[in-house]
Design a protein around this motif. Structure first.
Motif, PDB file in Angstrom:
ATOM      1  N   UNK A   1      -4.021  -1.860   1.799  1.00 13.13           N
ATOM      2  CA  UNK A   1      -2.994  -1.111   2.333  1.00 13.13           C
ATOM      3  C   UNK A   1      -2.599   0.215   1.686  1.00 13.13           C
ATOM      4  N   UNK A   2      -2.703   0.075   0.057  1.00 16.82           N
ATOM      5  CA  UNK A   2      -2.347   1.187  -0.678  1.00 16.82           C
ATOM      6  C   UNK A   2      -3.547   2.388  -0.985  1.00 16.82           C
ATOM      7  N   UNK A   3      -4.771   1.977  -0.446  1.00 22.84           N
ATOM      8  CA  UNK A   3      -5.947   2.903  -0.708  1.00 22.84           C
ATOM      9  C   UNK A   3      -5.644   4.035   0.257  1.00 22.84           C
ATOM     10  N   UNK A   4      -5.819   5.064   0.109  1.00 16.41           N
ATOM     11  CA  UNK A   4      -5.996   6.228   1.255  1.00 16.41           C
ATOM     12  C   UNK A   4      -7.560   6.600   1.391  1.00 16.41           C
ATOM     13  N   UNK A   5      -8.148   5.470   2.168  1.00 17.37           N
ATOM     14  CA  UNK A   5      -9.424   5.554   2.721  1.00 17.37           C
ATOM     15  C   UNK A   5      -9.776   5.079   4.020  1.00 17.37           C
TER      16      UNK A   5
ATOM     17  N   UNK B   1      -5.998  -7.253   0.501  1.00 18.23           N
ATOM     18  CA  UNK B   1      -4.866  -6.815   1.420  1.00 18.23           C
ATOM     19  C   UNK B   1      -3.872  -5.939   0.975  1.00 18.23           C
ATOM     20  N   UNK B   2      -3.509  -6.205   0.058  1.00 12.72           N
ATOM     21  CA  UNK B   2      -2.392  -5.257  -0.659  1.00 12.72           C
ATOM     22  C   UNK B   2      -3.120  -4.007  -1.087  1.00 12.72           C
ATOM     23  N   UNK B   3      -4.307  -4.122  -1.714  1.00 10.85           N
ATOM     24  CA  UNK B   3      -5.103  -2.860  -2.072  1.00 10.85           C
ATOM     25  C   UNK B   3      -5.443  -1.939  -0.960  1.00 10.85           C
TER      26      UNK B   3
ATOM     27  N   UNK C   1     -11.130  11.010   1.257  1.00 13.48           N
ATOM     28  CA  UNK C   1     -10.716   9.676   1.567  1.00 13.48           C
ATOM     29  C   UNK C   1     -11.337   9.051   2.633  1.00 13.48           C
ATOM     30  N   UNK C   2     -12.614   8.666   2.283  1.00 16.28           N
ATOM     31  CA  UNK C   2     -13.402   8.102   3.491  1.00 16.28           C
ATOM     32  C   UNK C   2     -13.752   6.669   3.035  1.00 16.28           C
ATOM     33  N   UNK C   3     -13.891   6.184   1.820  1.00 15.79           N
ATOM     34  CA  UNK C   3     -14.118   4.761   1.846  1.00 15.79           C
ATOM     35  C   UNK C   3     -14.042   4.309   0.443  1.00 15.79           C
ATOM     36  N   UNK C   4     -13.762   2.977   0.528  1.00 17.35           N
ATOM     37  CA  UNK C   4     -13.451   2.386  -1.153  1.00 17.35           C
ATOM     38  C   UNK C   4     -14.027   0.870  -0.860  1.00 17.35           C
ATOM     39  N   UNK C   5     -14.205   0.203  -2.052  1.00 19.32           N
ATOM     40  CA  UNK C   5     -14.778  -1.050  -2.204  1.00 19.32           C
ATOM     41  C   UNK C   5     -13.749  -1.901  -3.175  1.00 19.32           C
TER      42      UNK C   5
ATOM     43  N   UNK D   1      -2.837   0.836 -11.406  1.00 21.05           N
ATOM     44  CA  UNK D   1      -3.401   1.917 -11.912  1.00 21.05           C
ATOM     45  C   UNK D   1      -4.592   2.011 -11.256  1.00 21.05           C
ATOM     46  N   UNK D   2      -5.321   0.895 -10.682  1.00 15.63           N
ATOM     47  CA  UNK D   2      -6.667   1.081 -10.119  1.00 15.63           C
ATOM     48  C   UNK D   2      -6.422   1.975  -8.802  1.00 15.63           C
ATOM     49  N   UNK D   3      -5.299   1.687  -7.971  1.00 12.77           N
ATOM     50  CA  UNK D   3      -4.988   2.456  -6.888  1.00 12.77           C
ATOM     51  C   UNK D   3      -4.778   4.020  -7.155  1.00 12.77           C
TER      52      UNK D   3
END
Length: 497
Positions: free
Chosen positions: A448-452, A444-446, A430-434, A419-421
């Motif tokens: 790979x899934x985040x479009x940033x 590492x899993x997150x 899609x510039x950044x994420x934390x 749900x977080x992803x």
């Protein structure tokens, strides 16, 4: 000693633990600010061909600092011609010789860092401790780093004998005026290109001071040219037929316009545009550390950061605990004079930006989100906005979808990593994420899934000249920084320009 000790009931219940007296930096450290400025073309300060002038103001006081020229198409033509004339000799220099100029510029920036930091704070509104401790060290580091690449381009991984593209047109924003200048100019010069740069119309002063540094460093005439003006000047520059490369940092709408304008041409283009980053906090995250990262992510530079963590996604089970800690921390933030070394939050850059922030926060309330800000007395003059958070935010709210570009945080919750992803990626940007968690496998899993383009783990807003930065989707394309930052300024097919 014992009888002077206060009981717990007598101690203050809120507010900062320590109260500091004002510690302002002297405005005089910025050096002399001229009453009016022209353009920097061919190594000289010259008058504009037009008569229109714009004014730059101190956003903390609304005091006019200087007038500067509104660049015309004729001014742009002169600047591009000067850059084209200088290109042959500059690109023919051995990389080791170009590096000497870049090293010299970096050292001068360090020597004049106090002057530049104060001038940046006066013109931009950001706290002096940010310009002093972050902006100026980054500016110098960028020139040092790309100076090191100047004689190693054959080994950068872009094929044998990569060549410069030619004249680079560069348009930069007002949130990090001098740092964005360094991000653009340093790799362009290291790779043998010449430059015509247009600073933002609300923050031209440090770019014009940088022109003085170019002369102090003995940079050949025409290698760097700086023309001032508003969007009309920028449009004329990016559309000029003798420009080979366009680099733009700014709003998504302007970026779209430039992309349409250059479609079908052979000009290289890189765009670094808006963002709506998610700062994701899991239930196993260290709360105090995460709170510091959240504060840094959204309130650094008054939220005037394209990669700001403006959406907080917090796991539902720790929402109350995290928000309580966040509100306590926000109550200690000091808003006020940007030149005071104790200030955490300075002035909003312009009246127009303040109006934009005000409009979107009003929309947040109208759509049903709950607004909270710490008790805070705003100065009577200047452009100011309290650090603000919204709870009860849905993904459909404007404050969750549109870039506010101010000290405003939207809080959403999630239950599972999936749900977080999904919520983090539910944005046109899609510039950044934390990510905040103790589990390395989850990071590492997150990631790979985040479009940033950039994902920070247990930290936020960390930059280094060796690391590439850029986005996906409506956050633009191309990378700045690192080895990747050389490619936009190189013709890897080695065609003659």
């Amino acid at each position: 000693m014992a009888k002077n000790k206060k009981t717990e009931a007598e101690l203050p219940k809120s507010g900062p633990l320590f109260d500091y007296a004002p510690a302002p930096e002297s405005p005089a450290a910025a050096g002399e600010i001229a009453t009016s400025y022209g353009h920097f073309i061919g190594g000289e300060f010259v008058d504009s061909s037009g008569s229109e002038a714009l004014k730059t103001v101190n956003p903390a006081t609304e005091q006019v600092l200087a007038e500067f020229a509104q660049g015309t198409e004729e001014d742009v033509e002169r600047a591009v011609k000067a850059a084209r004339k200088a290109f042959g000799d500059w690109s023919a220099l051995p990389g080791s010789e170009r590096a000497k100029y870049l090293y010299r510029i970096a050292r001068i920036i360090q020597e004049r860092s106090r002057e530049l930091a104060v001038l940046e704070s006066i013109d931009n509104g950001k706290p002096i401790k940010e310009t002093r401790d972050f902006d100026l060290p980054m500016v110098a580091a960028w020139f040092f780093y790309y100076a090191g690449w100047a004689d190693k381009l054959d080994y950068a991984g872009f094929g044998p004998n990569p060549r410069p593209v030619g004249v680079a047109a560069q348009v930069i924003p007002w949130n990090f005026p001098l740092m964005m200048l360094a991000w653009k100019i340093a790799p362009a010069l290291a790779t043998g290109n010449t430059v015509v740069l247009k600073p933002a119309e609300t923050t031209p002063l440090t770019a014009l001071r940088f022109a003085e540094i170019c002369r102090q460093a003995g940079l050949p005439k025409g290698v760097v040219n700086i023309i001032t003006g508003d969007g009309r000047t920028g449009a004329a520059l990016t559309a000029h037929p003798d420009v080979n490369k366009v680099a733009f940092t700014g709003s998504t709408n302007v970026g779209r316009s430039i992309a349409r304008q250059l479609a079908g041409s052979r000009k290289k283009l890189s765009l670094e545009l808006g963002g709506k980053a998610a700062n994701i906090v899991f239930d196993d995250a260290p709360i105090d550390q995460a709170v510091e990262g959240i504060v840094n992510g959204i309130f650094f530079n008054q939220g005037h950061v394209c990669c700001a963590g403006s959406r907080l996604l917090v796991q539902e089970s720790i929402q109350d605990e995290l928000l309580e800690a966040l509100k306590r921390r926000m109550a200690t933030l000091r808003l006020g004079d940007p030149l005071d070394k104790n200030t955490d939050i300075g002035a909003i850059n312009s009246a127009a930006q303040l109006a934009r922030i005000t409009e979107l926060t009003a929309a947040g309330e109208a759509e049903g989100a709950e607004r909270w800000a710490p008790a805070c007395e705003l100065p009577s003059a200047g452009y100011w906005f309290k650090p603000t958070i919204f709870t009860g935010v849905s993904q459909a709210h404007r404050i969750a979808q549109e870039e506010i570009f101010g000290p405003v945080l939207s809080v959403l919750t999630f239950r599972t990593p999936d749900e977080a992803v999904a919520k983090a990626n539910n944005t046109p940007f899609g510039l950044s994420a934390g990510i905040w968690t103790e589990k390395g496998s989850r990071i590492l899993w997150m990631a790979d899934k985040l479009k940033a383009g950039v994902v920070w783990a247990n930290t936020f807003n960390k930059f280094d000249p060796t690391s590439p930065f850029g986005g996906y989707k409506e956050s633009g394309y191309g990378r700045e920084g690192g080895r990747h930052g050389l490619e936009p300024y190189l013709n890897v097919e080695a065609r003659d320009v």
